[in-house]
Scaffold this active site. Structure first.
Site: not given
Lengths: 225, 299, 445
Positions: B1-3, C212
């Site tokens: 889960m990230c950018g 996120d």
């Protein structure tokens, strides 16, 4: 017209000001820079112009306000809108107008995947094209698309009417083309007019709706569940 | 889960700006991934020369590490230290010996990447701090890929930070969560691949490297991954000459791209683009699911 | 005359343990209908549970509190991390999310009345907030679900807290289901659906997936509600350590963890019985996640799934939960499974205590139905009183145990007050096996 500059104002300040504003006020939001949750939870008939790109959930849960985004909008623009109007001048990301109950969402550019997912009464007009899985499980309201539609349009659709002028890459489970009635054409004409789209005619649209075969469990449809 | 962020320069005049622009983009993805960050910068290398990024260096071990390296390559190489990483430069013929040396060295030292152009840096902490440690702002190059991580099922470690590099000049960053990576990892291990972490994204990187090693082109390998990788993903893959983007069929994880005559940019959210030159007139679009997007410099 | 003798040349009929009579009937049912079995409730199989734990009462080394005189606090505050207006409850036993639609309006009202009488909260469900429910619940938690049926910003602002539902114990990874029999005109109108159709709702939220994006969703919800309302995140027990960590990283004030014993209005039997963790196995990793983040007791943990007695409540708190939620037990308190209804249950092919066809909407107790005649049978005032009685008993029972352990507040119960009766329970909870100082995975005996 008053201006709030997000380079010098916090998001909390922006939203609480807009949320407590009286009817008739008019605001401009400068330097949005893709911030999330801009102009969310508005309840009064005020006008807000966001001068640039907005992040996720811009104008989320809108009631009565008119919000213009002079740029692109991120995921879930006007999600769960109840009433009022949200106008995106650029493109909108995925899930535009998700679960919205009312009001009008206008997108001048393209909309991403899942445009109008689970929509519950909102009217959405997209001048460009929409991405895949749009109007997934859409319940009611109208989705008018002047451009093309991606894969699996209207999958597991309930009673939303989908009007598409361009090509449809594929229909989702239980979505079928229907004959356009004069009433349907009147809906399209009226929505195009409200959205300020002047270069498309209702006659050029096709109507897609629910075949209603998934409304009651049937063994032959088991794979569609 | 990230950018995720990525920047591919078409206009060579922008190359000195690559690090500064990438660093800006990376920092805007902090909320999406506050645990760790990493980036790969491609900046070319002399003909016939290879470079390797190695991490885990400290004042305590750098001396002996460097001495051993220079001995293997017979002195004709370079060592550049950046924070706790080093870039080793050496003639291509020494590649196997250098790799074996790094693997054997231990003492917290770990291989990060190798190739003709790639340098790969990562660290635990806020993206801003990680970028600052390595002075990303001052780096120049042809293209770069960065990642900010919110760990899901594997540990917050430097090894678990993205990008993952499992082949020469290759790296991959991932937003999403794979659902069949354990079986796939076992299969790839039988094929001779090595994995450093339990991370699902490393398996995706290894899978692509494995297909490339079989002679497939990057777009073929990515197409194949649509059948073999299950779950949710937005991938950005870096190669020596360019980068590619792929989203899974459901395409839940965000992805947006901006293209001008000067560059192609990728990010998880629009706000990463805010500081890019000429962004107001860029063509901005969301990559479609299951479609391979690929940009490359002429070799 | 010769006496008739038993035929000793034959053994008695023997049922297979693998293909037992129930399993055989399942196969026969599947073959006859071609549709998977749908039912309500939670798992019915025997699982490691709170019964496998025992409290160590005070004796010589510790001193108990006097049962009827000395104070033993039961209050709990939820949502202290970011919310301006945390929830204050008098008892740590709350009512879990159950929708109007799954339940009759009378049942929802009775839940509100019962909970309010003892100072605890109720929770809406998939289908929106009814005025009756808001009116009768002093503290109402508003569920924010993938379907967003009836989701309305006015109701959001009327709620005392918002519970973002990622999953539930009966079916982690699954979406909602309400069969046509229960889509009455009012339910249909609230959900914006045609009347009488089978309604299956999504398993993922329409506008976010993953922690996120959830972080951004939580920011939006807070911005819309002036950062006042506590934000709960509810997950079904499956990977509790990671799920709780990620809920916390996304910004939750409270995490709700629902074990596989937790009920549902309707879903596939195979889902109910084969997906998820029993709550006993899920609490320790969840608490560990909060402790590792330094947020245990700062981000509150509510656990649910099979809470029946004050002993269960006390055990859940001792393992590290801040509060519990009940669903199935609350329905029983209202009048579900009543022996008085034996004849009517018989007509439905079942018996009191085993009725689980909640999806059919023919509940003779008037609880899991939208049939006006049936639902009129439930008197919300009487039902509310029964629920209030039951909640009081749960609270008093938990206090009884806490006092016996020398605690002047339920929240001072701790894992060291417990031992495990079985090796399984010891392994799942890391509590020592009774009479030893050992649990599986710990060296030594």
């Amino acid at each position: 017209m008053q201006t709030i500059d997000l380079n010098t104002t916090t998001l909390r300040e922006l939203n609480s000001r807009l949320q407590t504003e009286n009817a008739g006020a008019s605001w401009q939001v400068a330097n949005p820079n893709g911030r999330h949750a801009l102009a969310v939870g508005l309840t009064q008939p005020i006008e807000v112009t966001i001068e640039g790109h907005a992040g996720y959930y811009a104008a989320g849960m809108n009631q009565q306000a008119s919000v213009v985004i002079n740029g692109n909008a991120g995921q879930g623009v006007a999600e769960n809108m109840m009433s009022g109007r949200v106008h995106v001048k650029g493109n909108a990301s995925s899930s535009a107008g998700a679960t919205a109950h009312g009001g009008l969402l206008v997108i001048e550019g393209d909309a991403g995947a899942r445009c109008g997912i689970s929509m519950k009464g909102v009217d959405i007009v997209v001048r460009g094209s929409i991405g895949h899985m749009s109007a997934f499980m859409a319940q009611s309201g109208n989705l008018v698309v002047c451009g093309d539609a991606g894969e699996a349009l209207g999958d597991s659709l309930y009673e939303t009417r989908i009007f598409v002028r361009g090509k449809v890459r594929g229909l989702g489970a239980d979505c079928e083309e229907k004959d356009m009635t004069p009433e349907d054409r009147a809906i399209v004409t009226s929505l195009l007019e409200k959205a300020g789209v002047t270069d498309c005619k209702a006659e050029d649209f096709r109507l897609y709706g629910s075949a209603r075969t998934l409304y009651h469990f049937n063994v032959d449809n088991a794979s569609a569940y | 889960m990230c950018g995720i962020v990525g920047l591919f320069l078409k206009n060579r005049a922008l190359e000195p700006e690559l690090g500064r622009l990438t660093s800006q983009m990376l920092k805007t993805m902090t909320e999406r991934g506050p645990d760790s960050a990493g980036f790969a910068v491609y900046n070319g290398a002399g003909k016939g020369q290879r470079k390797m990024t190695v991490r885990g260096l400290s004042d305590g071990n750098i001396g002996s590490f460097e001495a051993g390296f220079l001995e293997i390559i017979g002195g004709s190489g370079e060592v550049h230290k950046r924070h706790d990483h080093v870039i080793l430069i050496y003639a291509a013929e020494h590649e196997p010996a250098v790799r074996a040396y790094v693997d054997m060295f231990d003492d917290g030292v770990a291989f990060a990447s190798s190739g003709e152009s790639i340098e790969l840096y990562k660290g635990v902490g806020l993206p801003e701090q990680v970028a600052a440690h390595f002075a990303l702002e001052k780096m120049s190059g042809t293209h770069a890929i960065g990642h900010t991580r919110m760990a899901t099922e594997s540990a917050v470690t430097v090894a678990g930070a993205h990008p993952f590099s499992t082949g020469p000049d290759q790296c991959l960053v991932h937003n999403g969560s794979l659902s069949n990576h354990n079986s796939l990892r076992r299969q790839l291990v039988r094929e001779g691949l090595r994995f450093e972490t339990e991370n699902d994204s490393e398996v995706a990187a290894g899978y692509l490297s494995w297909r490339l090693s079989k002679g497939e082109k990057l777009d073929q390998a990515l197409k194949a991954s649509l059948n073999d990788l299950d779950g949710f993903y937005t991938f950005v893959v870096g190669t020596r000459d360019g980068f590619a983007v792929l989203r899974d069929p459901v395409a839940c994880k965000p992805a947006v791209m901006a293209e001008t005559d000067d560059y192609v940019a990728f990010a998880s959210e629009y706000r990463s683009f805010a500081g890019l030159p000429g962004i107001a007139s860029a063509e901005v679009f969301e990559p479609e699911p299951q479609r391979v997007y690929h940009w490359e410099h002429a070799a | 005359m010769t006496e008739k003798h038993h035929d000793y040349t034959k053994t008695t009929p023997r049922f297979s343990a693998t293909f037992d009579p129930f399993t055989v009937s399942q196969i026969q049912r599947a073959a006859a209908t071609g549709i998977y079995d749908i039912r309500g409730g939670g798992t019915k199989r025997k699982l490691p549970h709170f019964d496998d734990l025992l409290f160590l009462g005070a004796s010589m080394s510790r001193y108990p509190l006097e049962g009827y005189r000395e104070r033993c606090g039961t209050d709990v505050v939820l949502g202290t991390r970011f919310a301006k207006k945390p929830i204050h409850l008098k008892t740590p036993v709350t009512i879990a999310g159950m929708s109007f639609g799954a339940l009759s309006a009378q049942a929802k009202e009775a839940l509100g009345r019962g909970a309010s009488a003892v100072g605890t909260s109720t929770t809406t469900g998939d289908g929106g907030m009814t005025p009756e429910e808001r009116g009768h619940s002093s503290t109402l938690i508003y569920q924010y679900l993938p379907s967003r049926y009836g989701m309305n910003p006015d109701d959001l602002r009327k709620a005392d807290a918002i519970e973002i539902v990622v999953g539930q114990g009966a079916k982690p990874g699954g979406g909602g289901m309400l069969l046509g029999q229960k889509i009455s005109p009012r339910v249909a109108q609230m959900r914006d659906l045609p009347e009488g159709i089978d309604q299956r709702s999504a398993c993922r939220h329409p506008d976010w997936t993953g922690p996120d994006d959830l972080e951004i969703k939580i920011e939006e919800l807070r911005e819309i509600t002036n950062w006042e309302k506590p934000i709960y995140v509810k997950v079904g027990a499956s990977r509790p350590y990671y799920d709780v960590s990620l809920a916390v990283k996304s910004g939750a004030d409270v995490v709700v963890l629902d074990g596989m014993q937790g009920g549902t209005a309707a879903t596939q039997e195979v889902f109910i019985e084969h997906v998820g963790l029993p709550i006993l196995a899920a609490i320790r990793p969840a608490v560990q996640a909060l402790q590792d983040l330094g947020l245990h007791r700062k981000v509150q943990l509510i656990v649910s799934g099979g809470i029946r007695t004050g002993a269960d409540v006390a055990k859940a708190l001792a393992l590290g939960a801040d509060a519990v939620a009940i669903g199935t037990a609350a329905l029983v308190a209202l009048g579900d499974q009543s022996p008085d209804l034996a004849e009517e249950y018989a007509k439905l092919g079942t018996v009191p205590g085993a009725y689980d066809d909640w999806q059919d909407g023919r509940d003779p107790a008037g609880i899991t139905t939208q049939d006006p005649t049936l639902s009129a049978r439930l008197d919300p005032i009487l039902g509310g009183r029964r629920l209030a009685n039951y909640l009081s008993v749960l609270t008093m029972e938990a206090q009884t145990i806490a006092r016996a352990c020398g605690k002047s507040h339920l929240h001072n119960l701790e894992p060291e007050d417990l031992v495990a009766l079985t090796i399984e329970a010891a392994a799942m909870t890391r509590l020592p096996l009774a009479g030893t100082d050992w649990y599986p995975g710990k060296a030594g005996f």
